[in-house]
Design an enzyme around this catalytic site. Structure first.
Site, PDB file in Angstrom:
ATOM      1  CD  GLU A   9      17.637 -35.496 -32.172  1.00  0.00           C
ATOM      2  OE1 GLU A   9      17.728 -34.676 -31.895  1.00  0.00           O
ATOM      3  OE2 GLU A   9      16.770 -36.103 -33.543  1.00  0.00           O
ATOM      4  CG  HIS A  52      12.299 -45.625 -31.645  1.00  0.00           C
ATOM      5  ND1 HIS A  52      13.106 -45.738 -30.956  1.00  0.00           N
ATOM      6  CD2 HIS A  52      13.121 -45.292 -32.986  1.00  0.00           C
ATOM      7  CE1 HIS A  52      14.612 -45.446 -31.139  1.00  0.00           C
ATOM      8  NE2 HIS A  52      14.450 -45.463 -32.335  1.00  0.00           N
TER       9      HIS A  52
END
Length: 330
Positions: free
Chosen positions: A65, A134
């Site tokens: 990321e 998530h």
């Protein structure tokens, strides 16, 4: 879909439509992220884009990321308009050094010589029975950073028009997509390339007794609560904040000045949430018009629980009704 086709689409399909439109009409737009090219993304938001535009404009990245965030900044400063996807908001933290220290500061650091026209997309929020990383709603982290816009669409029409606006914006935009409603509702969306303005709230329902303020997936429960209140003779105005930074305080204050009461609904933690900033703004700007303290209906100050307790964490219609009736009774 043809250029000016109009049909009922889901929110995730509207995201795909907006990306396809802008890539077709602006060759500087590129998309990148984990599994977004060959597989079309974990939620298929970028499905079909690689086949149409090729691997040079639709790029799979490593599982990194920080690399995704930093590469997008480099692209943006050199004439491209990257749209970078983080698979889930819970994975964005590894890229925050790049986002906060560089993307948000580029215009100021170079005294306007360099701009950073990029969009960071991320599915966020709970409600799909996923693990904790998530399912997070940590949008407030980004609202404290000067130089960033934070946009959260609540419908397919809003997702289409505001993603177009975000891509065309000369500064970085955090575009958070409430995955709980990715496929929960459909709307007719005209694929005409028309953007919807950022930095503004939208009045979804007029009312006179109480203002219900929310954004993202919680708009569904908020509208449902407004329907129930109407059946009970209570007129609720519903405001979709949409761009949570910068806040459109004028629309919020105008509504609360009219109704005299406000209930703010969001699924993120209560402590330090965007609802607290909205409540403070109302207290500062509409103190004399308030007939009751501002109420908040929020998630808890805990890690998002696993799916068995997910609904206990997320604000429900009954929670909103209880808060609305409480402020009306005062």
């Amino acid at each position: 879909m043809s250029r000016l086709d109009s049909r009922d689409v889901t929110l995730v399909e509207a995201v795909n439509m907006a990306l396809e439109w802008e890539m077709a009409h602006d060759e500087s737009v590129v998309v990148l992220g984990e599994d977004i090219a060959t597989n079309g993304g974990v939620f298929r938001a970028t499905a079909g884009l690689k086949d149409r535009f090729g691997f040079k404009r639709v790029m799979d990245t490593p599982l990194a990321e920080n690399l995704i965030a930093g590469t997008a900044i480099g692209m943006a400063t050199q004439g491209l308009k990257p749209v970078a996807e983080f698979q889930f908001m819970g994975f964005i933290y590894a890229g925050m050094e790049q986002i906060i220290s560089h993307a948000a500061r580029m215009r100021n650091r170079t005294r306007g010589r360099l701009h950073c026209p990029l969009v960071y997309r991320a599915p966020f929020g709970g409600g799909i029975h996923a693990p904790e990383h998530h399912s997070e709603s940590t949008e407030a982290l980004f609202t404290h950073i000067p130089g960033l816009r934070v946009v959260i669409p609540s419908s397919p029409q809003r997702a289409y028009g505001q993603l177009l606006a975000a891509i065309r914006n000369p500064d970085p935009v955090i575009f958070l997509e409430p995955k709980r409603i990715y496929r929960a509702v459909t709307q007719s969306v005209e694929n005409n390339g028309e953007a919807i303005p950022l930095d503004t709230c939208f009045t979804l329902r007029e009312g006179s007794d109480v203002t219900l303020i929310s954004w993202g997936a919680s708009i569904m429960e908020t509208l449902e609560a407004a329907d129930v209140l109407a059946e009970q003779g209570i007129s609720a105005e519903v405001i979709d904040v949409c761009t949570i930074s910068p806040l459109d305080r004028e629309t919020l204050l105008c509504s609360v000045t009219k109704t005299g009461r406000a209930v703010i609904v969001h699924e993120a933690c209560r402590n330090g949430g965007v609802g607290a900033e909205i409540a403070a703004s109302i207290a500062e700007g509409a103190w004399l018009e308030l007939k009751a303290p501002v109420a908040r209906v929020t998630g808890y100050d805990t890690v998002m629980p696993y799916y068995r307790n997910e609904q206990a964490y997320l604000p429900q219609v009954d929670d909103i009704l209880e808060a609305a009736k409480r402020v009306i009774a005062l």
